[in-house]
Design an enzyme around this catalytic site. Structure first.
Site, PDB file in Angstrom:
ATOM      1  N   TYR A 143     -12.699  20.162  28.270  1.00  0.00           N
ATOM      2  CA  TYR A 143     -12.632  18.731  28.526  1.00  0.00           C
ATOM      3  C   TYR A 143     -11.207  18.357  28.945  1.00  0.00           C
ATOM      4  CZ  TYR A 143     -12.489  13.718  27.626  1.00  0.00           C
ATOM      5  OH  TYR A 143     -12.305  12.377  27.738  1.00  0.00           O
ATOM      6  N   HIS A 149     -13.058  -2.174   0.735  1.00  0.00           N
ATOM      7  CA  HIS A 149     -11.711  -2.493   1.217  1.00  0.00           C
ATOM      8  C   HIS A 149     -11.619  -2.291   2.738  1.00  0.00           C
ATOM      9  CE1 HIS A 149      -7.091  -1.769   0.524  1.00  0.00           C
ATOM     10  NE2 HIS A 149      -7.341  -2.472   1.602  1.00  0.00           N
ATOM     11  N   ASP A 203       0.817  -1.225   0.000  1.00  0.00           N
ATOM     12  CA  ASP A 203       0.000   0.000   0.000  1.00  0.00           C
ATOM     13  C   ASP A 203       0.852   1.277   0.000  1.00  0.00           C
ATOM     14  OD1 ASP A 203      -2.512  -1.324   0.080  1.00  0.00           O
ATOM     15  OD2 ASP A 203      -2.197  -1.741   2.207  1.00  0.00           O
ATOM     16  N   HIS A 253      -7.447  -3.544   8.806  1.00  0.00           N
ATOM     17  CA  HIS A 253      -8.623  -4.260   8.317  1.00  0.00           C
ATOM     18  C   HIS A 253      -9.494  -4.601   9.517  1.00  0.00           C
ATOM     19  CE1 HIS A 253      -7.562  -5.404   3.956  1.00  0.00           C
ATOM     20  NE2 HIS A 253      -6.858  -4.350   4.312  1.00  0.00           N
ATOM     21  N   ASP A 296     -17.463  13.724  19.931  1.00  0.00           N
ATOM     22  CA  ASP A 296     -16.263  14.090  20.691  1.00  0.00           C
ATOM     23  C   ASP A 296     -15.031  14.117  19.787  1.00  0.00           C
ATOM     24  OD1 ASP A 296     -17.397  14.427  23.180  1.00  0.00           O
ATOM     25  OD2 ASP A 296     -17.089  12.336  23.794  1.00  0.00           O
ATOM     26  N   HIS A 340      -3.386   2.100   8.145  1.00  0.00           N
ATOM     27  CA  HIS A 340      -4.383   1.339   7.390  1.00  0.00           C
ATOM     28  C   HIS A 340      -4.570   0.012   8.107  1.00  0.00           C
ATOM     29  CE1 HIS A 340      -6.565  -0.736   4.385  1.00  0.00           C
ATOM     30  NE2 HIS A 340      -5.565  -1.500   3.992  1.00  0.00           N
TER      31      HIS A 340
END
Ligand SMILES: [Zn+2]
Length: 231
Positions: A228, A170, A77, A98, A121, A96
């Site tokens: 926050y 993908h 990739d 899966h 958020d 990346h």
């Protein structure tokens, strides 16, 4: 010390986070860390399992896909990462994975709607899904075209506000100012994908979160008057 030692170390440690966070098994996924000044990024080598991954396995590549340092072949990739570094000027890392729920949305070719405050958020928008790639693109420069599909999806969206995308059929790509932030965004995306899926199982007619709540939650964490956390 080696010129790219630090960059490789950041990329290596960030890649090791992927299986620890349960975001990928075996060789699935990859993380890269970018050095803007040198115009190079360090990325996971192709086909090496996370448990065998060593710092010196990291491959350093420039934006023309040329290997600058490393003995192994870079991730398949790599060109997708290079396209994103070229187009999204201010990012310093890409991840990346899966991961299951994010992939499920990508396979269903659906953006993830903003349903609740956990999502708000982190970002004020739905998590976009790219268009499906044409056969021409698949048979052509596939990995570059994957990057191009992502860039096209952000034609009218801000890559700084939305640091994540689903590539149709993908899976997810995420990015950030650093590789660590890109990995963090992958974990956040997986959680939002899971919550979004479960929400629709309980009520398939669930409306999007009101803009008042989107604003409130995003601004209290990221706005100029953020309150926050500890500062
Ligand atoms: Zn993939």
């Amino acid at each position: 010390m080696n010129l790219y030692h630090e960059l490789k170390e950041i990329a290596w440690l960030s890649n090791l986070e992927i299986p620890k966070l349960g975001l990928a098994i075996y060789t699935f996924g990859n993380v890269s860390a970018f050095d803007k000044d040198k115009g190079v990024f360090a990325i996971k080598p192709s086909g090496v399992t996370y448990d065998k991954l060593e710092l010196d396995d990291m491959v350093v590549v420039d934006l023309d896909y040329k290997i600058v340092e490393g003995k192994l072949r870079p991730s398949s990739d790599t060109k997708t990462h290079a396209v994103l570094y070229k187009q999204f000027k201010d990012i310093g890392g890409i991840a990346h994975t899966h991961s299951t729920y994010a992939v499920a949305w990508a396979q269903a070719i659906k953006s993830i709607p903003i349903f609740g405050t956990t999502h708000a958020d982190h970002l004020q928008h739905d998590i976009p899904c790219t268009e499906v790639m044409s056969e021409e693109m698949i048979h052509g420069a596939y990995e570059e075209e994957t990057g191009n599909q992502i860039v096209k999806t952000f034609e009218h969206l801000s890559y700084k506000e939305i640091e994540m995308v689903l590539v149709a059929c993908h899976g997810p790509f995420t990015w950030g100012a650093t590789a660590e932030k890109a990995v963090y965004n992958s974990a956040v995306l997986e959680e939002l994908a899971k919550m979004g899926y479960l929400t629709l199982q309980i009520n398939s007619q669930t409306p999007r979160l009101s803009s008042a709540l989107i604003d409130k939650h995003y601004q209290r964490k990221h706005g100029p008057e953020a309150y926050y956390g500890q500062s």
